[in-house]
Structures are given as structure tokens and as C-alpha cells.
Design a protein around this motif. Structure first.
Motif, PDB file in Angstrom:
ATOM      1  N   VAL A  92       0.916  -1.250   0.157  1.00 61.53           N
ATOM      2  CA  VAL A  92       0.133   0.051  -0.066  1.00 61.53           C
ATOM      3  C   VAL A  92       0.688   1.279   0.051  1.00 61.53           C
ATOM      4  O   VAL A  92       0.646   2.145  -0.803  1.00 61.53           O
ATOM      5  N   LEU A  93       1.809   1.315   0.733  1.00 60.51           N
ATOM      6  CA  LEU A  93       3.103   2.344   0.676  1.00 60.51           C
ATOM      7  C   LEU A  93       3.515   2.628  -0.288  1.00 60.51           C
ATOM      8  O   LEU A  93       3.583   3.822  -0.685  1.00 60.51           O
ATOM      9  N   LEU A  94       4.060   1.560  -1.001  1.00 55.49           N
ATOM     10  CA  LEU A  94       4.874   1.719  -2.207  1.00 55.49           C
ATOM     11  C   LEU A  94       3.851   2.186  -3.272  1.00 55.49           C
ATOM     12  O   LEU A  94       4.139   2.927  -4.004  1.00 55.49           O
ATOM     13  N   PHE A  95       2.809   1.820  -3.328  1.00 55.00           N
ATOM     14  CA  PHE A  95       1.823   2.159  -4.318  1.00 55.00           C
ATOM     15  C   PHE A  95       1.573   3.539  -4.063  1.00 55.00           C
ATOM     16  O   PHE A  95       1.192   4.550  -5.112  1.00 55.00           O
ATOM     17  N   SER A  96       1.464   4.154  -2.891  1.00 54.59           N
ATOM     18  CA  SER A  96       1.095   5.600  -2.546  1.00 54.59           C
ATOM     19  C   SER A  96       2.382   6.390  -2.984  1.00 54.59           C
ATOM     20  O   SER A  96       2.021   7.514  -3.465  1.00 54.59           O
ATOM     21  N   ALA A 131      -5.667  10.079  -3.527  1.00 55.40           N
ATOM     22  CA  ALA A 131      -5.423   8.622  -3.421  1.00 55.40           C
ATOM     23  C   ALA A 131      -4.221   8.449  -2.366  1.00 55.40           C
ATOM     24  O   ALA A 131      -4.193   7.442  -1.710  1.00 55.40           O
ATOM     25  N   THR A 132      -3.142   9.454  -2.679  1.00 59.58           N
ATOM     26  CA  THR A 132      -2.008   9.282  -1.855  1.00 59.58           C
ATOM     27  C   THR A 132      -2.292   9.229  -0.196  1.00 59.58           C
ATOM     28  O   THR A 132      -1.706   8.531   0.552  1.00 59.58           O
ATOM     29  N   ALA A 133      -3.069  10.203   0.165  1.00 61.34           N
ATOM     30  CA  ALA A 133      -3.463  10.280   1.379  1.00 61.34           C
ATOM     31  C   ALA A 133      -4.354   9.235   2.022  1.00 61.34           C
ATOM     32  O   ALA A 133      -4.055   8.785   3.026  1.00 61.34           O
ATOM     33  N   PHE A 134      -5.266   8.868   0.974  1.00 63.66           N
ATOM     34  CA  PHE A 134      -6.102   7.551   1.570  1.00 63.66           C
ATOM     35  C   PHE A 134      -5.141   6.439   1.706  1.00 63.66           C
ATOM     36  O   PHE A 134      -5.316   5.502   2.817  1.00 63.66           O
ATOM     37  N   PHE A 135      -4.230   5.959   0.910  1.00 60.94           N
ATOM     38  CA  PHE A 135      -3.166   4.911   1.119  1.00 60.94           C
ATOM     39  C   PHE A 135      -2.573   5.173   2.339  1.00 60.94           C
ATOM     40  O   PHE A 135      -1.998   4.051   3.049  1.00 60.94           O
ATOM     41  N   GLY A 136      -1.930   6.361   2.691  1.00 61.37           N
ATOM     42  CA  GLY A 136      -1.499   6.468   3.850  1.00 61.37           C
ATOM     43  C   GLY A 136      -2.353   6.089   4.984  1.00 61.37           C
ATOM     44  O   GLY A 136      -1.784   5.649   6.012  1.00 61.37           O
ATOM     45  N   LEU A 137      -3.560   6.428   5.116  1.00 63.48           N
ATOM     46  CA  LEU A 137      -4.434   6.332   6.280  1.00 63.48           C
ATOM     47  C   LEU A 137      -4.752   4.691   6.120  1.00 63.48           C
ATOM     48  O   LEU A 137      -4.958   4.089   7.155  1.00 63.48           O
ATOM     49  N   VAL A 138      -4.791   4.119   5.056  1.00 60.36           N
ATOM     50  CA  VAL A 138      -4.846   2.649   4.890  1.00 60.36           C
ATOM     51  C   VAL A 138      -3.700   1.755   5.715  1.00 60.36           C
ATOM     52  O   VAL A 138      -3.850   0.875   6.512  1.00 60.36           O
ATOM     53  N   HIS A 161       8.256  10.165  -0.150  1.00 66.23           N
ATOM     54  CA  HIS A 161       9.293   9.069  -0.684  1.00 66.23           C
ATOM     55  C   HIS A 161      10.131   8.564   0.311  1.00 66.23           C
ATOM     56  O   HIS A 161      10.312   7.495   0.447  1.00 66.23           O
ATOM     57  N   PHE A 162      10.655   9.615   1.294  1.00 63.30           N
ATOM     58  CA  PHE A 162      11.410   9.516   2.243  1.00 63.30           C
ATOM     59  C   PHE A 162      10.686   8.450   3.207  1.00 63.30           C
ATOM     60  O   PHE A 162      11.444   7.235   3.805  1.00 63.30           O
ATOM     61  N   VAL A 163       9.471   8.650   3.754  1.00 64.73           N
ATOM     62  CA  VAL A 163       8.867   7.782   4.564  1.00 64.73           C
ATOM     63  C   VAL A 163       8.529   6.526   3.949  1.00 64.73           C
ATOM     64  O   VAL A 163       8.761   5.441   4.714  1.00 64.73           O
ATOM     65  N   ASP A 164       8.332   6.338   2.887  1.00 67.22           N
ATOM     66  CA  ASP A 164       8.107   5.158   2.224  1.00 67.22           C
ATOM     67  C   ASP A 164       9.530   4.234   2.130  1.00 67.22           C
ATOM     68  O   ASP A 164       9.188   3.017   2.526  1.00 67.22           O
ATOM     69  N   LEU A 165      10.532   5.015   1.968  1.00 67.20           N
ATOM     70  CA  LEU A 165      11.811   4.168   1.849  1.00 67.20           C
ATOM     71  C   LEU A 165      12.238   3.836   3.249  1.00 67.20           C
ATOM     72  O   LEU A 165      12.617   2.646   3.538  1.00 67.20           O
ATOM     73  N   VAL A 166      11.844   4.439   4.346  1.00 66.71           N
ATOM     74  CA  VAL A 166      12.041   4.136   5.566  1.00 66.71           C
ATOM     75  C   VAL A 166      11.439   2.785   5.813  1.00 66.71           C
ATOM     76  O   VAL A 166      12.104   1.901   6.618  1.00 66.71           O
ATOM     77  N   TRP A 167      10.036   2.781   5.431  1.00 63.94           N
ATOM     78  CA  TRP A 167       9.429   1.530   5.857  1.00 63.94           C
ATOM     79  C   TRP A 167       9.670   0.356   5.223  1.00 63.94           C
ATOM     80  O   TRP A 167       9.921  -0.867   5.690  1.00 63.94           O
ATOM     81  N   VAL A 168      10.416   0.415   3.960  1.00 65.75           N
ATOM     82  CA  VAL A 168      11.012  -0.887   3.258  1.00 65.75           C
ATOM     83  C   VAL A 168      12.175  -1.172   3.925  1.00 65.75           C
ATOM     84  O   VAL A 168      12.231  -2.497   4.250  1.00 65.75           O
TER      85      VAL A 168
END
Length: 216
Positions: free
Chosen positions: A90-94, A119-126, A200-207
């Protein structure tokens, strides 16, 4: 003749006003650039990301040091890989929708950008909902932040990241509101790029977190 004179006078004033605005815009652009060639706002966000990277690295190191101190049945063994994998997807798709949002405003399609930001904000909430679900599962098994070393490091690390995701959702929502009010347009959309860098930084950290927590 008097009318013509007035028109010439008005035209002269308009011309001077336009020249003044162009000169002011040019001066502002020159002032915005730093010695690195980057806009000062972009430089600030890169410095912020660098500082956050150091902070996350310290938290990750702490987690790795203490992860073996708690029996697997009381910590790692209780984590749900499926939930984490879905959250990662979900986060990568965001990140993809964020890239497309910036591309849309660069192509002068403001409406599409707004939809993609939504859509990005929605995926963040998911993602945050998935994290809350996982926390609830751990709490039902008696693992809280003060139960053991695993709970302390896991909740601190993932909670700190989750806070960043929540801030990102608020940031994106603010971008949408600002766009609707006319503050962001096809000529002025640096704010969207800066928001994208943070996201993108937040997403990379999660990976990285997903790898060291669930896969290693």
C-alpha cells in the motif's frame, strides 16, 4: 486627442507594472537559489531528511541490538507478516500516486493532481489502519511498549515511523486545500515536489523497517 493621451498614459502605467512584476519575480528566483544551485526550500527539506535519517538509523540500531533479548514467542513470533506485506504494498503504491500527482501538475492537469493526492493520502490512512490492527493484535497477546525489550523497541521504532506517515497525510491534505484555494498552480508547484520528497523518504524508511523487522 485627450482620450488618446489618457490611453497612452494608462498603457505606460500597465507596462511599467508588468516590468516591475517581472523584475520582482526574477529577483525572488535569484534569492531562492543557494550556492548549491538548489532552491533554499528544497535544501531545507533535504537537510531535514538527512537529520531524520540519522535518527531512524539510531532507532534501528537499538532495535537490532535488543531484538534477540526477548524470546521469539513473546515478540517476533507474534508479528503477522501478511499484514506487514500488505502495508508495504500500500505504501509503495502511494509513492507511485505521488509521482503521478507531481507529473500531472507539471503537465498542467491540476484536477488529476488533486485526485492523485487524495489517493496518496487515502493509502497513507490505509497503512496507518494496518499498523493499528497489528498493534491491537500484539496488545491482545499481552505485548505493550513496557512489557519487554521487544515491545519497547518495536513500538518506538514503528510508532515513530507511523507518526511521520500521519504528518505526511496532513501535509498532502494541506496541499490539496492550498490547490483548491489557488495557492498551487501549473506555474507554482514546488510545494508538491517538496511534499513528494518527504513522502518518498517515509516510504523508503518503511521498506528498510519491513526488511529488518519481518524478513531478517
Amino acid at each position: 486627442m485627450a482620450a488618446i493621451g489618457k490611453l497612452e498614459h494608462i498603457g505606460s502605467n500597465v507596462g511599467e507594472a508588468i516590468e516591475h512584476e517581472v523584475d520582482a519575480a526574477h529577483a525572488q528566483a535569484m534569492h531562492a537559489d543557494t550556492s548549491t544551485g538548489l532552491d533554499h526550500r528544497k535544501l531545507v527539506i533535504w537537510v531535514f531528511i538527512a537529520s531524520e535519517t540519522i535518527f531512524f538509523a539510531a532507532l534501528m540500531a537499538t532495535y537490532l541490538v535488543y531484538r534477540g533479548k526477548t524470546p521469539r514467542a513473546e515478540g517476533l513470533g507474534l508479528l503477522d507478516l501478511n499484514v506487514a506485506a500488505i502495508n508495504t504494498f500500500v505504501l509503495l503504491f502511494s509513492s507511485l500516486t505521488m509521482v503521478l500527482a507531481l507529473q500531472s501538475i507539471e503537465n498542467k492537469n491540476k484536477r488529476r493532481m488533486i485526485l492523485l493526492l487524495l489517493a496518496t493520502a487515502f493509502f497513507g490512512l490505509v497503512f496507518l489502519s494496518g499498523q493499528v490492527f497489528e498493534y491491537n493484535e500484539l496488545l491482545q497477546h499481552g505485548v505493550s511498549i513496557d512489557t519487554n525489550l521487544f515491545g519497547a523497541t518495536f513500538y518506538t521504532l514503528t510508532g515513530f515511523h507511523g507518526t511521520h506517515v500521519f504528518v505526511g497525510v496532513i501535509w498532502i491534505t494541506a496541499l490539496i486545500i492550498r490547490t483548491l484555494r489557488g495557492g498551487i498552480n501549473t506555474q507554482n508547484h514546488l510545494a508538491v515536489e517538496l511534499g513528494g520528497l518527504y513522502w518518498h523518504f517515509v516510504d523508503l524508511v518503511w521498506v528498510v523497517l519491513f526488511t529488518i523487522i519481518y524478513l531478517i
